[in-house]
Design a protein around this motif. Structure first.
Motif, PDB file in Angstrom:
ATOM      1  N   ASP A 190       0.834  -1.205   0.000  1.00 47.38           N
ATOM      2  CA  ASP A 190       0.000   0.000   0.000  1.00 47.38           C
ATOM      3  C   ASP A 190       0.871   1.257   0.000  1.00 47.38           C
ATOM      4  O   ASP A 190       2.097   1.188  -0.018  1.00 47.38           O
ATOM      5  CB  ASP A 190      -0.965   0.000   1.189  1.00 47.38           C
ATOM      6  N   SER A 241       0.677   3.684   2.359  1.00 46.45           N
ATOM      7  CA  SER A 241       0.568   4.327   3.671  1.00 46.45           C
ATOM      8  C   SER A 241       1.856   5.035   4.081  1.00 46.45           C
ATOM      9  O   SER A 241       1.809   6.036   4.804  1.00 46.45           O
ATOM     10  CB  SER A 241       0.168   3.295   4.727  1.00 46.45           C
ATOM     11  N   GLU A 242       3.012   4.538   3.616  1.00 45.49           N
ATOM     12  CA  GLU A 242       4.281   5.174   3.973  1.00 45.49           C
ATOM     13  C   GLU A 242       4.419   6.581   3.387  1.00 45.49           C
ATOM     14  O   GLU A 242       5.270   7.352   3.810  1.00 45.49           O
ATOM     15  CB  GLU A 242       5.454   4.303   3.495  1.00 45.49           C
ATOM     16  N   ARG A 281       2.021   8.943   3.313  1.00 42.89           N
ATOM     17  CA  ARG A 281       1.051   9.914   3.831  1.00 42.89           C
ATOM     18  C   ARG A 281       1.710  11.059   4.590  1.00 42.89           C
ATOM     19  O   ARG A 281       1.076  12.099   4.823  1.00 42.89           O
ATOM     20  CB  ARG A 281       0.037   9.209   4.711  1.00 42.89           C
ATOM     21  N   GLU A 284      -5.805   1.664  -0.382  1.00 46.86           N
ATOM     22  CA  GLU A 284      -6.402   2.964  -0.638  1.00 46.86           C
ATOM     23  C   GLU A 284      -5.348   4.051  -0.790  1.00 46.86           C
ATOM     24  O   GLU A 284      -4.228   3.937  -0.286  1.00 46.86           O
ATOM     25  CB  GLU A 284      -7.365   3.326   0.492  1.00 46.86           C
ATOM     26  N   PRO A 339      -3.914   7.356   0.381  1.00 43.14           N
ATOM     27  CA  PRO A 339      -4.016   8.037   1.679  1.00 43.14           C
ATOM     28  C   PRO A 339      -4.809   9.332   1.592  1.00 43.14           C
ATOM     29  O   PRO A 339      -4.574  10.154   0.699  1.00 43.14           O
ATOM     30  CB  PRO A 339      -2.545   8.305   2.044  1.00 43.14           C
ATOM     31  N   GLU A 358      -4.515  11.773   3.354  1.00 46.26           N
ATOM     32  CA  GLU A 358      -3.626  12.902   3.623  1.00 46.26           C
ATOM     33  C   GLU A 358      -3.144  13.591   2.350  1.00 46.26           C
ATOM     34  O   GLU A 358      -2.717  14.754   2.401  1.00 46.26           O
ATOM     35  CB  GLU A 358      -2.408  12.430   4.444  1.00 46.26           C
TER      36      GLU A 358
END
Length: 966
Positions: A275, A277-278, A280, A298, A300, A302
């Motif tokens: 993903d 996520s890193e 964001r 997804e 992010p 952010e």
């Protein structure tokens, strides 16, 4: 005078004498440098004179002793061979900057004697050979060798002594392949490392994390494998990280989000997964490019809070969920491409909030909701593409008429409502794709004012009422698809004015009246489908003049005789019981019902028509005679200047004197084309371009295809581009431009004449049966070598952008030449070398899929198109044929026939002898690799040439066909 005073005077005199000697020597060195150089920048070296102070020379800096410390001649249009052998005699020289010129030759080992150099920039030139050992240059801090055509083995061990390097830029050179050099990761002071496209392979070493001063790290277009090492998170000062177009795998390492100074991240075209996520926490991102990977999860939320993010490319991944609702609302957002994912939810409403957005590309997702009204006011928008989603509702009225929009693609959704009159304001709109929706009501008359339209697809909607006659104003329209709607009334005669139309589909409507005879005047019409309507009357004889690959008039109320020349279109007339034919067995035979009276009337009409044709021919003849006379007078009055690019055996008078009617072989607004035969029998093709040309270029028997030119203050961009490109290219397989001859009002381009015409002509005509596999193979290899030279052998890569069989010309021995550089684009070394254009050039059936929706252009687009040409050579089929089905092309057809050896053999052209069919399959394997959907999977043209050479008849090549590469 005291002894002390005499000593001071003597010492001063000695120092002055030494300075004078040094200055004299350095002056002579600089003058020797000048004598070796040429420049296209007038005046740049004018100050370099014998009786001048050399410290005042342009680009020269001296210290307090008048010793040269710096020479900066970058970007000065220099060419020739720079005399490096004498350079090191400038003992105080610390900086040499020669970047962005056209210098050539090799670099001597003498450069190793310039031990005081701290700055060396010879990048972006045309040198040859390898770069020598530079172990003694231990003071170097800046080394720029990028994009200078160096080859061979780079002396990586020399870096062991260059411990002070701050910048190391070696990219875009064809060095010998090497694993990631361990010497690089010992350079602890590096701030900038550019190793893209210089044959680095293998894993990124964990020791990369020791280069903690790095601000910029670029290792793209290489053979990197394995995962991104976790140690990369130590590079907390990184602002730019580019590792695109490699074979990296795995996830983004834990802690990657700590690289909060990153402004540009491009890891596209790899095999990365996991993903996002890193990312964001990377709040300073300006550009994020992760397309063509395997990322999931997804996006992010952010990302919507990033105040500097302007470019976001995530297409061709496995992303899910919604786009961040605030995406682009806080920045001068420019571009988003998140196509080919599994995204859901609505389109974020505020990506154009700041009025800067140019492209919105969200194709092939599962988006829902309607188009936010804000995009109807986005005056900067150039491309709006959301096809294959589940969007619905009415389109904001303003969207139809955005002043800069070039592509509106809403196909395969659930949109409803109508096209509004606002479309009259869309002066740059080139393509309108609305197929498979629920649009309804009448097509507005104002659509004819969207004068740049070339493609209109309205099929499978609920449009009704009459087709507006204003369609005829669209002079550049090439494709018009209106099938499966409720259009009624007559087909407007004005469509016959769309002289560039190649595809017309009005099937499955309620159209009535007769088929307009004006359709027969469309010179490029290739496919005509009027089936399943309520058309009546006779089939116009004018359709007989068309060269159609598809004709379907079935299921109407047509009557009368089927024209003899159309009787070969089997099944095209079914469902018309009133038709008769003397050749089609399933139809009633035509009989005369009015006896001799009708025969007499027909005879009289024939005589009348014959007389009319005779009179018209006479009028045309007299008109051309008058025009020729006037043109000759004009040509004689004009003052011509000739600019030659090759050795010529003719003068401008020979050419100008041959511009007359009997030599004309092509006529049109962009230029008339003449075949000129010189006194020694040599044939030339001459294009005569008038400044005031406005009509459409029509090709007759000219064997070279040229670009359509538009007026641009007397000298069109296309004209300048073709002259610039062709005049500087020397290759056996690229068409020769001998010279240009210009005046204030006109221009003549003089080319070699290719008597066999184009590969398209040979492949798709009756001559095909004479084209054996050996000849086809030679054509493929020669054309590949021509493209290889454009991509790899020219000073900068040249992207043709319209590679197709009609742009491969053949001489009397069937030797191929690449032609038509009207669309060619020389890549500028800018932001990574990838060019983006918002104008989709090229030809349907040959265009790479990514070019069709992302407008991202590089050499791999040409590779794809060339792969289609190879399939043409193997199968003998055209790229688009009715047999392939609706919206299908030759690649789909080939892909569906790769299930067994028997089915593969079945698609090989029957005109290829049995003994060569296995060899043809080898070529097909190369073609399949070239047409891989993902650009990163396609080989370079250099590799293509090698594979074709390996596929020479009677030799083997170990490439396995796989449907997955299609």
């Amino acid at each position: 005078m005291s002894p002390a005073t005499r000593n001071i005077v003597f010492f001063s005199f000695l120092v002055f004498s030494l300075f004078s000697i040094v200055s004299s020597d350095e002056l002579q060195i600089l003058l020797n440098i000048k004598s070796s150089l040429l420049t296209s920048n007038p005046g740049v070296l004018d100050s370099w004179k014998l009786n001048s102070n050399h410290c005042g020379f342009t680009g020269v800096t001296c210290d307090s002793t008048n010793s040269v410390t710096e020479i900066d001649l970058s970007r000065q249009g220099l060419s020739g061979t720079f005399p490096f052998h004498s350079l090191c005699d400038l003992k105080s020289l610390r900086k040499l900057s020669l970047g962005f010129n056209s210098l050539s030759g090799t670099i001597p080992t003498d450069m190793n004697n310039c031990t005081n150099l701290t700055y060396l920039d010879i990048g972006n030139n045309l040198f040859s050979g390898s770069f020598p050992d530079f172990s003694s240059l231990s003071q170097l801090q800046y080394l720029y060798l990028n994009n200078s055509a160096f080859s061979g083995v780079f002396p990586w061990k020399s870096l062991r002594n260059a411990t002070k390097l701050v910048v190391l830029s070696l990219g875009d050179n064809p060095f010998n392949t090497t694993p990631f050099p361990e010497e690089v990761v010992t350079l602890r002071s590096l701030s900038w490392l550019y190793l893209s496209n210089c044959s680095i392979t293998g894993n990124i070493p964990p020791a990369i994390g020791d280069l903690t001063e790095l601000r910029n790290l670029e290792i793209s277009d290489s053979g990197l494998t394995g995962e991104i090492p976790p140690e990369i998170v130590k590079l907390t000062k990184l602002r730019q990280l580019e590792v695109y177009n490699n074979s990296l795998t795995g996830k983004l390492p834990p802690g990657f989000g700590s690289l909060t100074n990153l402004t540009l991240l491009d890891a596209s075209t790899n095999y990365l997964e996991g993903d996002l996520s890193e990312l964001r926490t990377l709040i300073n991102l300006v550009s994020l490019q992760l397309f063509e990977n395997r990322f999931s999860g997804e996006i992010p939320v952010e990302f919507g809070e990033f105040k500097d993010l302007v470019n976001l490319s995530l297409y061709t991944n496995n992303l899910t969920g919604s786009l961040p609702p605030k995406l682009g609302s806080l920045s001068d957002f420019d571009f988003i491409d998140a196509s080919e994912n599994h995204l859901t939810g609505p389109i974020p409403p505020d990506m154009c909030k700041r009025g800067t957005m140019k492209a919105l590309l969200l194709l092939q997702n599962n988006l829902t909701g309607s188009i936010p009204k804000s995009y109807g006011n986005c005056s900067t928008l150039e491309s709006f593409r959301v096809n294959h989603n589940s969007l619905e509702g009415a389109v904001p009225a303003g969207l139809w008429g955005l002043p800069k929009v070039e592509i509106i693609d809403l196909a395969n959704n659930n949109f409803e409502g109508s096209i509004t009159a606002d479309i009259k304001n869309a002066k740059t709109l080139g393509a309108l794709y609305l197929g498979f929706n629920k649009f309804s009501d009448e097509l507005p008359e104002e659509i004819g004012e969207a004068e740049a339209l070339t493609k209109i697809e309205l099929n499978d909607n609920r449009f009704s009422w009459r087709i507006p006659s204003s369609i005829g104003k669209l002079k550049g329209l090439s494709s018009l698809k209106m099938q499966s709607n409720g259009f009624s009334g007559d087909i407007p005669d004005s469509i016959g004015s769309c002289s560039m139309l190649s595809e017309l589909d009005m099937a499955q409507n309620e159209l009535s009246g007769e088929i307009p005879h004006t359709l027969g005047s469309l010179p490029t019409l290739n496919a005509l489908n009027l089936s399943d309507n309520k058309l009546s009357g006779k089939i116009p004889e004018s359709l007989s003049s068309l060269k159609l690959s598809l004709l379907d008039l079935s299921n109407n109320g047509l009557s009368g005789r089927v024209p003899l020349s159309l009787s070969s279109y089997s099944g095209s007339f079914d469902g018309n019981p009133g038709l008769c034919s003397t050749t089609i067995k399933s139809f009633n035979r035509c009989t005369s019902s009015s006896g001799s009276h009708r025969d007499t009337r027909v005879f009289v009409l024939c005589i009348v028509f014959g007389l009319l044709i005779l009179i018209a021919s006479l009028v045309i003849f007299l008109y051309f005679k008058k025009t020729e006379k006037k043109e000759k007078q004009t040509l004689r009055r004009e003052s011509w200047s000739i600019k030659s690019f090759r050795r010529m055996s003719f003068t401008e008078d020979d050419i100008v004197g041959s511009i007359k009617e009997e030599n004309l072989i092509g006529r049109g607004g962009s230029g008339d084309v003449y075949r000129v035969v010189l006194g020694d029998g040599k044939e030339l093709a001459v294009k005569y371009i008038r400044r005031s040309s406005t009509d459409t270029f029509t090709q007759k028997n000219f064997s070279s295809t040229m670009p359509i030119l538009k007026e641009n203050e007397g000298r069109s961009k296309e004209f300048e581009r073709e002259v610039q490109t062709l005049s500087s290219i020397r290759h056996l397989n690229v068409v020769k431009l001998y010279c240009s001859i210009t005046s204030d009002d006109s221009s003549l381009l003089v080319y070699e004449y290719l008597p066999k015409g184009s590969l398209w002509d040979i492949l798709h005509s009756c001559e095909k049966s004479n084209l054996g596999w050996e000849t086809r193979y030679d054509i493929a290899l020669g054309a590949a070598k021509g493209l290889e030279y454009l991509h790899h052998g020219y000073e900068r890569p040249v992207i043709h952008r319209d590679v197709k069989s009609s742009n491969i010309l053949l001489d009397e021995s069937f030797k191929p030449r690449i032609a038509d550089f009207g669309l060619a684009k020389i890549l500028q070394d800018k932001n990574g070398g990838l060019d983006s254009t918002h104008v989709v050039a090229g030809t349907y059936g040959y265009m790479a899929p990514e070019y069709g929706y992302s407008s991202k252009v590089n050499e791999k687009c040409d590779v794809y198109s060339f792969g289609v040409v190879l399939i043409e050579l193997v199968t003998g089929r055209k790229p688009i044929e009715a047999e392939f089905g609706e919206s299908k092309d030759i690649l789909n057809w080939v892909s569906n026939n790769l299930n067994s050896k028997e089915s593969v053999m079945e698609i090989v052209d029957k005109n290829i002898g049995e003994m060569y069919r296995e060899d043809a399959v080898k070529m097909l394997r190369v073609a399949i690799l070239c047409t891989a959907r993902q650009p990163g999977r396609r080989p370079t043209m250099r590799s293509v040439v090698q594979m074709i050479e390996d596929a020479e008849p009677c030799r083997l090549m170990g490439i396995v066909i796989s449907k997955e590469v299609m």
